[in-house]
Design a protein around this motif. Structure first.
Motif, PDB file in Angstrom:
ATOM      1  N   ILE A  16       3.543  -6.537  -5.278  1.00 57.13           N
ATOM      2  CA  ILE A  16       3.173  -4.878  -5.905  1.00 57.13           C
ATOM      3  C   ILE A  16       3.236  -5.417  -7.380  1.00 57.13           C
ATOM      4  O   ILE A  16       1.897  -5.143  -7.976  1.00 57.13           O
ATOM      5  CB  ILE A  16       4.236  -3.418  -5.798  1.00 57.13           C
ATOM      6  CG1 ILE A  16       3.142  -2.073  -6.246  1.00 57.13           C
ATOM      7  CG2 ILE A  16       5.232  -4.218  -6.616  1.00 57.13           C
ATOM      8  CD1 ILE A  16       1.845  -2.348  -4.802  1.00 57.13           C
ATOM      9  N   MET A  19      -0.346  -7.780  -7.323  1.00 52.68           N
ATOM     10  CA  MET A  19      -1.573  -6.916  -6.949  1.00 52.68           C
ATOM     11  C   MET A  19      -1.732  -6.203  -8.038  1.00 52.68           C
ATOM     12  O   MET A  19      -3.145  -5.692  -8.107  1.00 52.68           O
ATOM     13  CB  MET A  19      -0.914  -5.699  -5.487  1.00 52.68           C
ATOM     14  CG  MET A  19      -0.891  -6.759  -4.537  1.00 52.68           C
ATOM     15  SD  MET A  19      -0.934  -5.485  -2.670  1.00 52.68           S
ATOM     16  CE  MET A  19       0.883  -5.552  -2.554  1.00 52.68           C
ATOM     17  N   GLN A  20      -1.204  -5.855  -8.684  1.00 52.43           N
ATOM     18  CA  GLN A  20      -1.183  -4.864  -9.456  1.00 52.43           C
ATOM     19  C   GLN A  20      -1.938  -5.671 -11.267  1.00 52.43           C
ATOM     20  O   GLN A  20      -3.099  -4.842 -11.523  1.00 52.43           O
ATOM     21  CB  GLN A  20      -0.244  -3.823 -10.857  1.00 52.43           C
ATOM     22  CG  GLN A  20       0.338  -2.710 -10.313  1.00 52.43           C
ATOM     23  CD  GLN A  20       1.676  -2.326 -10.483  1.00 52.43           C
ATOM     24  OE1 GLN A  20       1.669  -1.072 -11.150  1.00 52.43           O
ATOM     25  NE2 GLN A  20       2.516  -3.081 -10.179  1.00 52.43           N
ATOM     26  N   MET A  23      -6.090  -6.377  -9.616  1.00 54.63           N
ATOM     27  CA  MET A  23      -6.375  -5.330  -7.917  1.00 54.63           C
ATOM     28  C   MET A  23      -7.224  -4.391  -9.535  1.00 54.63           C
ATOM     29  O   MET A  23      -6.180  -4.054 -10.103  1.00 54.63           O
ATOM     30  CB  MET A  23      -5.857  -4.651  -7.124  1.00 54.63           C
ATOM     31  CG  MET A  23      -5.718  -5.628  -6.299  1.00 54.63           C
ATOM     32  SD  MET A  23      -4.957  -4.536  -5.255  1.00 54.63           S
ATOM     33  CE  MET A  23      -5.163  -5.371  -3.381  1.00 54.63           C
ATOM     34  N   ASN A  25      -7.564   0.001 -10.028  1.00 58.32           N
ATOM     35  CA  ASN A  25      -5.884   0.890 -10.429  1.00 58.32           C
ATOM     36  C   ASN A  25      -6.696   1.698  -8.592  1.00 58.32           C
ATOM     37  O   ASN A  25      -6.293   2.014  -8.095  1.00 58.32           O
ATOM     38  CB  ASN A  25      -6.430   1.888 -11.005  1.00 58.32           C
ATOM     39  CG  ASN A  25      -5.590   2.937 -11.209  1.00 58.32           C
ATOM     40  OD1 ASN A  25      -4.363   2.455 -10.635  1.00 58.32           O
ATOM     41  ND2 ASN A  25      -5.613   3.442 -10.944  1.00 58.32           N
ATOM     42  N   GLU A  27      -8.141  -0.317  -6.206  1.00 52.98           N
ATOM     43  CA  GLU A  27      -8.337  -0.978  -5.137  1.00 52.98           C
ATOM     44  C   GLU A  27      -6.580  -0.924  -4.555  1.00 52.98           C
ATOM     45  O   GLU A  27      -5.772  -0.741  -3.668  1.00 52.98           O
ATOM     46  CB  GLU A  27      -8.127  -2.222  -5.506  1.00 52.98           C
ATOM     47  CG  GLU A  27      -9.425  -3.204  -6.002  1.00 52.98           C
ATOM     48  CD  GLU A  27     -10.388  -4.252  -6.125  1.00 52.98           C
ATOM     49  OE1 GLU A  27     -11.450  -4.794  -6.265  1.00 52.98           O
ATOM     50  OE2 GLU A  27      -9.514  -4.321  -6.691  1.00 52.98           O
ATOM     51  N   LEU A  28      -6.140  -0.782  -5.807  1.00 53.88           N
ATOM     52  CA  LEU A  28      -4.332  -0.674  -5.920  1.00 53.88           C
ATOM     53  C   LEU A  28      -3.730   0.993  -5.167  1.00 53.88           C
ATOM     54  O   LEU A  28      -3.252   0.640  -4.200  1.00 53.88           O
ATOM     55  CB  LEU A  28      -3.461  -0.293  -7.221  1.00 53.88           C
ATOM     56  CG  LEU A  28      -2.524  -0.243  -6.745  1.00 53.88           C
ATOM     57  CD1 LEU A  28      -1.395  -1.817  -6.339  1.00 53.88           C
ATOM     58  CD2 LEU A  28      -1.651  -0.401  -8.403  1.00 53.88           C
ATOM     59  N   PHE A  31      -4.643   0.587  -1.512  1.00 55.83           N
ATOM     60  CA  PHE A  31      -3.693  -0.523  -1.046  1.00 55.83           C
ATOM     61  C   PHE A  31      -2.890   0.016  -0.599  1.00 55.83           C
ATOM     62  O   PHE A  31      -1.882   0.684   0.651  1.00 55.83           O
ATOM     63  CB  PHE A  31      -3.370  -1.883  -1.516  1.00 55.83           C
ATOM     64  CG  PHE A  31      -1.843  -1.986  -1.455  1.00 55.83           C
ATOM     65  CD1 PHE A  31      -2.271  -2.870   0.121  1.00 55.83           C
ATOM     66  CD2 PHE A  31      -0.985  -2.139  -1.329  1.00 55.83           C
ATOM     67  CE1 PHE A  31      -0.709  -3.685   0.000  1.00 55.83           C
ATOM     68  CE2 PHE A  31       0.898  -2.688  -1.242  1.00 55.83           C
ATOM     69  CZ  PHE A  31       0.583  -3.074   0.009  1.00 55.83           C
ATOM     70  N   TYR A  59       6.028   4.183  -0.835  1.00 52.88           N
ATOM     71  CA  TYR A  59       4.818   3.832  -1.170  1.00 52.88           C
ATOM     72  C   TYR A  59       4.335   5.607  -2.077  1.00 52.88           C
ATOM     73  O   TYR A  59       3.676   5.236  -2.370  1.00 52.88           O
ATOM     74  CB  TYR A  59       4.144   3.839  -0.022  1.00 52.88           C
ATOM     75  CG  TYR A  59       3.936   1.839   0.458  1.00 52.88           C
ATOM     76  CD1 TYR A  59       3.540   1.066  -0.973  1.00 52.88           C
ATOM     77  CD2 TYR A  59       4.887   1.348   1.135  1.00 52.88           C
ATOM     78  CE1 TYR A  59       3.472  -0.437  -0.408  1.00 52.88           C
ATOM     79  CE2 TYR A  59       5.183   0.264   1.013  1.00 52.88           C
ATOM     80  CZ  TYR A  59       4.386  -0.652   0.603  1.00 52.88           C
ATOM     81  OH  TYR A  59       5.019  -2.495   0.864  1.00 52.88           O
ATOM     82  N   TRP A  62       5.006   5.231  -5.580  1.00 50.61           N
ATOM     83  CA  TRP A  62       4.276   4.498  -6.327  1.00 50.61           C
ATOM     84  C   TRP A  62       3.108   5.183  -6.086  1.00 50.61           C
ATOM     85  O   TRP A  62       2.529   4.363  -6.905  1.00 50.61           O
ATOM     86  CB  TRP A  62       3.889   2.728  -5.368  1.00 50.61           C
ATOM     87  CG  TRP A  62       5.114   1.960  -5.511  1.00 50.61           C
ATOM     88  CD1 TRP A  62       6.630   2.617  -6.877  1.00 50.61           C
ATOM     89  CD2 TRP A  62       5.730   0.963  -4.749  1.00 50.61           C
ATOM     90  NE1 TRP A  62       7.380   1.577  -6.418  1.00 50.61           N
ATOM     91  CE2 TRP A  62       7.421   0.681  -5.458  1.00 50.61           C
ATOM     92  CE3 TRP A  62       5.079   0.057  -3.746  1.00 50.61           C
ATOM     93  CZ2 TRP A  62       7.275  -0.563  -5.112  1.00 50.61           C
ATOM     94  CZ3 TRP A  62       5.567  -0.806  -3.740  1.00 50.61           C
ATOM     95  CH2 TRP A  62       6.769  -1.639  -3.650  1.00 50.61           C
ATOM     96  N   ALA A  66       0.708   5.482  -9.335  1.00 53.91           N
ATOM     97  CA  ALA A  66      -0.544   4.812  -9.559  1.00 53.91           C
ATOM     98  C   ALA A  66      -1.918   5.793 -10.154  1.00 53.91           C
ATOM     99  O   ALA A  66      -3.050   5.205 -10.474  1.00 53.91           O
ATOM    100  CB  ALA A  66      -0.982   3.581  -8.413  1.00 53.91           C
ATOM    101  N   THR A  71       1.734   2.028 -14.510  1.00 54.55           N
ATOM    102  CA  THR A  71       2.406   0.407 -14.127  1.00 54.55           C
ATOM    103  C   THR A  71       3.989   1.184 -13.024  1.00 54.55           C
ATOM    104  O   THR A  71       4.781   1.791 -13.643  1.00 54.55           O
ATOM    105  CB  THR A  71       3.269  -0.772 -15.310  1.00 54.55           C
ATOM    106  OG1 THR A  71       1.476  -0.563 -15.366  1.00 54.55           O
ATOM    107  CG2 THR A  71       2.999  -1.453 -14.327  1.00 54.55           C
TER     108      THR A  71
END
Length: 76
Positions: A16, A19-20, A23, A25, A27-28, A31, A59, A62, A66, A71
């Motif tokens: 993760i 990815m952060q 990618m 924001n 895109e994240l 995901f 998730y 998270w 996001a 972060t």
């Protein structure tokens, strides 16, 4: 967050975090939404339901981070 995650989440670099860093924001967020859908759709078919529910919750938490432009810290 509760301590109900597996030992492998304690390694130096978490996916993760990578990815952060790589990618956008949007895109994240996509995901994270995808993983929430994935775990919700297979709920009760793979792992113990408590473990699966914890994944959905993680998730979703998270996703909130996001969406607020902050972060994600996977160790929290």
């Amino acid at each position: 967050m509760e301590e109900h995650y597996d030992e492998h989440y304690k390694s130096e670099h978490q996916p993760i975090e990578v990815m952060q860093a790589n990618m956008t924001n949007d895109e994240l967020i996509g995901f994270l939404r995808g993983n929430i859908i994935k775990y919700a759709l297979r709920f009760g078919r793979k792992d113990d339901t408590k473990k699966e529910a914890a994944k959905i919750k993680r998730y979703a938490e998270w996703l909130v981070v996001a969406v607020n432009g902050k972060t994600i810290n996977p160790r929290e």
